[in-house]
Write a protein that holds these residues in place. Structure first.
Motif, short mmCIF file in Angstrom:
data_model
loop_
_atom_site.label_atom_id
_atom_site.label_comp_id
_atom_site.label_asym_id
_atom_site.label_seq_id
_atom_site.Cartn_x
_atom_site.Cartn_y
_atom_site.Cartn_z
N ASP A 31 0.81 -1.22 0.00
CA ASP A 31 0.00 0.00 0.00
C ASP A 31 0.84 1.27 0.00
O ASP A 31 0.36 2.33 -0.38
N ASN A 193 -3.74 3.08 5.01
CA ASN A 193 -4.92 3.91 4.81
C ASN A 193 -5.88 3.79 6.00
O ASN A 193 -5.99 2.72 6.60
N THR A 205 -2.75 5.88 11.47
CA THR A 205 -2.49 4.56 10.91
C THR A 205 -1.10 4.10 11.34
O THR A 205 -0.30 4.90 11.85
#
Length: 419
Positions: A31, A193, A205
């Motif tokens: 990610d 995210n 996060t």
């Protein structure tokens, strides 16, 4: 706005078997777009062969074929990635209890520890063991990721319950900074995210926390310690009068003209020159590797330590350490080993096992004197010659030791000196 560019954060990951460490690291890399295209293609192809829907994130870290076939990670794997804000080194350690020793290796230089807890199971023995080791190694930041929140319906109550379990036992440990994050590594919630499934969580996060953690240097800047690795005596006619002492500055600062003492002899002199290769310096500081010369001719050899005259460790032959036993074979009191401390190497004796620590209760067990794999104990060591130590909490470099089996040359234990 604080700038984190060019800062390197070393962190270790730890958790029990199947808590999702490999998936978490894969998600973090995937990610944050830290995966090379050829890696992504290879893992995508392997995932398809195995019948997975989509990419199996765990394959980004379980890189060896044997590891994949066994389904476990069997050693400390170091992974590197970079974001616009910071550079990272991850030490991924195995979850199986027989590999707890690997966490000691992976966490020894870490700025932070990420500990995973399966939301379905809560705090278990491995959670306590890994947290205790993180505390023992004086890791300044602990990030507790409560994973698989998708399997408990993203329950805030379950998250709060596990925080309570953790705080109940961790109150007995020396923890400087502990943070809790509810995540789902598989689904990507709160890893890179923010999660739309846990709007009740208002914290950052995992990547956000890792990017903004304050990195305080673990180098002691007060106590000047320079362990001599070798004596340089050039054979050329031009430099025949040169006698330099080469090594690495473990802590503190040295300047030309400083009055210093040489241990364990105790003789004193002043620093005449400091060189890094061909470059002459006016000062040297940790962790620089340099060569020093002194104004007086003193008998100095490998393992001696050059320190400030007004700030000296006490040379000792007998001292206590918290010892993590790393070897398959047990040790017994009075067993003899090679001790390595900075550049000092000599024989040492395990004089006495004072107590072992029960990881579940943190109770001191004074009856069992046999050290076995993964045992953490307070022991008394005795060396053949004086050794110059600081407590581990004050100075990681001069407060850590390892023991080596003389017959096999295997590292059997790592220890932190108790002040």
């Amino acid at each position: 706005m604080e700038i984190y560019n060019n800062q390197l954060l070393r962190f270790t990951t730890a958790g029990s078997v199947d808590d999702g460490k490999s998936t978490l690291i894969g998600r973090l890399l995937y990610d944050s777009k830290s995966i090379f295209e050829d890696q992504l293609e290879s893992v995508s192809a392997t995932s398809a062969k195995k019948g997975h829907n989509g990419v199996d994130l765990a394959l980004f870290t379980d890189g060896l074929r044997d590891e994949r076939e066994q389904g476990i990670t069997i050693d400390v794997a170091y992974r590197y990635f970079t974001t616009p804000k910071r550079k990272f080194i991850i030490a991924d350690t195995p979850g199986h209890i027989q590999y707890t020793r690997n966490m000691v290796t992976g966490a020894s230089t870490a700025n932070a520890a990420v500990i995973l807890i399966d939301a379905r199971h809560g705090v278990i023995e491995q959670t306590k063991r890994h947290s205790f080791i993180a505390s023992l190694l004086n890791i300044p930041h602990l990030i507790v990721c409560i994973n698989k929140m998708d399997l408990v319906n993203y329950s805030e109550e379950k998250f709060s319950e596990i925080i309570g379990q953790f705080e109940e036992f961790s109150s007995k440990l020396l923890m400087k900074d502990v943070r809790f994050i509810p995540i789902s590594a598989l689904e990507g919630d709160n890893v890179v995210n923010r999660s739309e499934n846990m709007e009740w969580y208002q914290g950052g996060t995992l990547l956000n926390i890792l990017e903004t953690l304050h990195i305080s240097s673990d180098i002691n800047k007060i106590d000047a310690r320079f362990a001599v690795q070798t004596v340089i005596r050039p054979q050329s006619e031009q430099h025949r009068d040169y006698r330099g002492y080469a090594g690495r500055v473990s802590s503190g600062i040295y300047r030309v003209g400083d009055e210093v003492a040489v241990l364990p002899s105790g003789f004193s002199s002043r620093i005449k020159s400091i060189n890094a290769g061909e470059t002459e310096l006016q000062e040297a500081y940790a962790p620089m590797s340099v060569a020093m010369t002194l104004e007086d001719e003193i008998d100095i050899s490998r393992g001696d330590m050059i320190v400030r005259i007004n700030n000296q460790p006490e040379p000792t032959q007998e001292f206590d350490v918290m010892l993590c036993w790393l070897n398959d074979l047990p040790a017994k009191p009075r067993a003899k080993y090679i001790i390595m401390h900075t550049s000092n190497e000599q024989r040492a004796l395990i004089k006495e096992v004072l107590y072992k620590v029960d990881i579940n209760t943190y109770e001191r067990l004074s009856d069992d004197k046999i050290l076995k794999m993964n045992d953490i104990s307070r022991v008394r060591l005795r060396c053949n010659r004086p050794i110059m130590l600081d407590s581990y909490r004050e100075n990681r470099s001069t407060g850590g030791i390892i023991l080596i089996d003389e017959s096999t040359n295997e590292t059997v234990a790592a220890g932190m000196v108790i002040g």
